[in-house]
Design a protein around this motif. Structure first.
Motif, short mmCIF file in Angstrom:
data_model
loop_
_atom_site.label_atom_id
_atom_site.label_comp_id
_atom_site.label_asym_id
_atom_site.label_seq_id
_atom_site.Cartn_x
_atom_site.Cartn_y
_atom_site.Cartn_z
N LEU A 2 0.83 -1.21 0.00
CA LEU A 2 0.00 0.00 0.00
C LEU A 2 0.86 1.26 0.00
CD1 LEU A 2 -2.76 -1.03 2.58
CD2 LEU A 2 -3.06 -0.72 0.12
N SER A 3 1.91 1.25 0.81
CA SER A 3 2.81 2.38 0.89
C SER A 3 3.50 2.61 -0.45
CB SER A 3 3.86 2.14 1.98
OG SER A 3 4.82 3.16 2.00
N ALA A 4 3.94 1.51 -1.08
CA ALA A 4 4.63 1.63 -2.37
C ALA A 4 3.71 2.19 -3.44
CB ALA A 4 5.17 0.26 -2.79
N ILE A 5 2.48 1.68 -3.51
CA ILE A 5 1.53 2.17 -4.51
C ILE A 5 1.21 3.64 -4.26
CG2 ILE A 5 -0.79 1.88 -5.47
CD1 ILE A 5 -0.61 -1.07 -4.39
N ASN A 6 1.02 4.00 -3.01
CA ASN A 6 0.74 5.38 -2.63
C ASN A 6 1.87 6.31 -3.10
OD1 ASN A 6 -1.08 7.16 -1.29
ND2 ASN A 6 0.27 7.23 0.50
N SER A 7 3.12 5.90 -2.85
CA SER A 7 4.27 6.71 -3.25
C SER A 7 4.43 6.74 -4.77
CB SER A 7 5.55 6.15 -2.61
OG SER A 7 5.52 6.33 -1.21
N ASP A 8 4.13 5.62 -5.43
CA ASP A 8 4.22 5.57 -6.90
C ASP A 8 3.27 6.60 -7.52
OD1 ASP A 8 5.98 3.48 -6.61
OD2 ASP A 8 4.49 1.92 -7.01
N ILE A 9 2.04 6.65 -7.03
CA ILE A 9 1.05 7.59 -7.55
C ILE A 9 1.51 9.03 -7.30
CG2 ILE A 9 -1.31 8.46 -7.27
CD1 ILE A 9 -2.16 5.58 -6.59
N PHE A 10 1.99 9.29 -6.09
CA PHE A 10 2.44 10.63 -5.73
C PHE A 10 3.64 11.05 -6.58
CE2 PHE A 10 5.42 13.29 -3.37
CZ PHE A 10 4.62 14.36 -2.98
N GLY A 11 4.68 10.21 -6.61
CA GLY A 11 5.92 10.57 -7.29
C GLY A 11 5.73 10.78 -8.77
N ALA A 12 5.09 9.82 -9.45
CA ALA A 12 4.88 9.94 -10.90
C ALA A 12 3.99 11.14 -11.21
CB ALA A 12 4.26 8.66 -11.44
N GLY A 13 2.97 11.36 -10.38
CA GLY A 13 2.07 12.48 -10.62
C GLY A 13 2.75 13.83 -10.52
N ARG A 14 3.63 13.98 -9.53
CA ARG A 14 4.31 15.27 -9.35
C ARG A 14 5.35 15.51 -10.44
NH1 ARG A 14 0.16 14.52 -6.15
NH2 ARG A 14 0.07 15.97 -4.41
N ILE A 15 6.02 14.46 -10.90
CA ILE A 15 6.96 14.62 -12.00
C ILE A 15 6.21 14.97 -13.29
CG2 ILE A 15 8.55 13.39 -13.53
CD1 ILE A 15 9.91 14.23 -11.02
#
Length: 478
Positions: A311-324
């Motif tokens: 869950l943490s990894a998916i959450n960070s993936d969405i955040f990181g890719a979205g901000r880039i």
């Protein structure tokens, strides 16, 4: 004159992407920094690394961790000077040129998309342990909807989610270390050690520290660097941190502690309990630790932990890719719609797009065999190392510009400059070569090379106007 300059800088800052809400505080970012080191790379990838290198895997994690720390210090120095949400994509555009920024940003999005699809599939597998009668795609769809909705609310909600996810993972790792140390010190019989008594002697009694030779140590680096992938997300938080000059250095400086605690100490305890050549051969080694302590619910405890990690990894993936993606749109390197911001200060179109990409995982979950995710790990490693190399190259170019223009010294300077940066870039080049040497990871270079060629063609065909200019970033050095 000064007022005019500040006003101009403010408008540039707005264009660079800092219109996002600054809702991440010290607690959020500190635990994001702690949690980014704990995921499938530790819980499952570590067994593969141990089989390749034996006890010498501890040396691989120390060397790899030192290299990643230098990458993070370079990124931290740039993030404190230019706290923008586009992060290393915009730094590459400013200091290396617009094409470098385009390639760096989209390669990171590519990496996060691949890893996120793997993560949602892993989550569905974990949930199948408790609910075997439920189809996997249902879990994939449910978690996409839940985390997508959470990321649309506000960055503070994301920070709170990541705080609690990371707290659970950190507590679990500390429990494993304490429990494993108790087994070693008090000599509890684990029942899974093949009759071998726990003790530090297990680190050298089964073929020595390098049982598979130097080649085995080199082979482990591909897995080791995959485990550290995603740690660069900390740099992306700068654009939404309430006080980036304080929280970014604090988060970056915890990298050595993370490496020593989460990997070196955990795996050192693990290989002291079980001979290295038996780890991962019969279930999860971390379940074995809990079993050794006489905890009957060990599989359920670990399943809850790995679900949290996913869950943490998916959450960070969405955040990181979205901000880039938000930063790419600001530079003219992605559709302008990705720069749209909700009333909560969230780039909602990028969150929706990541949700769409993850929906592909619903289909792939049914048609792609499990072995494909070994390939995904290799491709993700290539993309990760490529992004790290671009971060280091951007940092070198920034340092040269500071010297050439006589700009103020950085408030969070990278140590041992320039020797450490040169050695780190050489190490990253070695990792890419290693991917090509070993047959099971070689395909990552083919996929990575094809991806870079496609990006070059896309840049030439579609990038126009402002996208052909270097990013303009405000220097916030005091």
């Amino acid at each position: 004159m000064q007022q005019t300059k500040l006003a101009a800088e403010s408008s540039v800052l707005q264009a660079a992407g800092t219109a996002l809400s600054r809702g991440l505080n010290v607690r959020h970012i500190r635990f994001m920094a702690l949690g980014s080191a704990i995921g499938t790379g530790l819980f499952y990838g570590s067994a593969s690394a141990i089989q390749k290198a034996g006890p010498a895997v501890l040396l691989a994690y120390i060397i790899g961790g030192a290299a990643v720390f230098m990458v993070m210090r370079a990124l931290g120095e740039m993030a404190v000077r230019h706290p923008v949400s586009g992060s290393f994509g915009q730094y590459a555009s400013k200091y290396l040129g617009p094409f470098a920024g385009f390639v760096t940003g989209w390669t990171y999005v590519f990496e996060m998309a691949i890893v996120a699809i793997a993560d949602v599939t892993a989550f569905s597998i974990y949930m199948g342990f408790w609910f075997p009668q439920v189809d996997r795609w249902i879990w994939v769809l449910a978690i996409i909807m839940f985390l997508g909705a959470m990321n649309l609310l506000s960055v503070k909600v994301f920070g709170e989610l990541e705080f609690w996810f990371s707290l659970i993972k950190v507590v679990a790792i500390i429990a494993m270390i304490v429990g494993g140390a108790a087994i070693v010190v008090f000599g509890f019989q684990t029942g899974d050690g093949g009759g071998v008594a726990p003790g530090l002697g297990n680190l050298v009694n089964h073929g020595g520290l390098l049982p598979n030779g130097f080649e085995g140590l080199l082979a482990a680096f591909a897995v080791v660097m995959f485990a550290f992938g995603g740690i660069e997300t900390i740099g992306i938080t700068a654009g939404e941190a309430t006080n980036p000059k304080k929280v970014i250095p604090q988060a970056v400086n915890t990298v050595p502690v993370r490496v020593l605690l989460f990997y070196v100490l955990t795996l050192g305890v693990l290989m002291s309990i079980f001979p290295w050549n038996e780890i991962g051969s019969s279930g999860s080694p971390f379940v074995q630790i809990f079993d050794g302590l006489g905890i009957p619910a060990a599989p359920h405890i670990l399943n809850a932990v790995v679900i949290t990690a996913a869950l943490s990894a998916i959450n960070s993936d969405i955040f990181g890719a979205g901000r880039i993606l938000f930063g790419l749109a600001q530079q003219g390197h992605a559709p302008k719609s990705f720069s749209k911001i909700s009333r909560h200060g969230v780039p909602w179109m990028t969150v929706v797009m990541m949700g769409g990409i993850l929906l592909v995982g619903v289909v792939l979950n049914a048609v792609i065999p499990e072995e494909v995710f070994v390939l995904i790990a290799s491709i993700a490693t290539f993309a990760t190392v490529w992004v790290w190399v671009m971060i280091l190259a951007s940092h070198v170019a920034m340092k040269r510009e500071i010297k050439r223009k006589g700009l103020p010294a950085s408030e969070f300077g990278s140590p041992l400059w320039p020797l450490a940066s040169i050695l780190t870039m050489a190490f990253m080049a070695m990792v890419i070569v290693i991917l090509g040497i070993f047959e099971d990871t070689r395909v990552a270079l083919y996929v990575g090379g094809t991806w870079l060629v496609l990006l070059f063609v896309a840049y030439k065909l579609w990038v126009r106007g402002g996208g052909l200019r270097r990013a303009e970033l405000v220097d916030e050095t005091a």
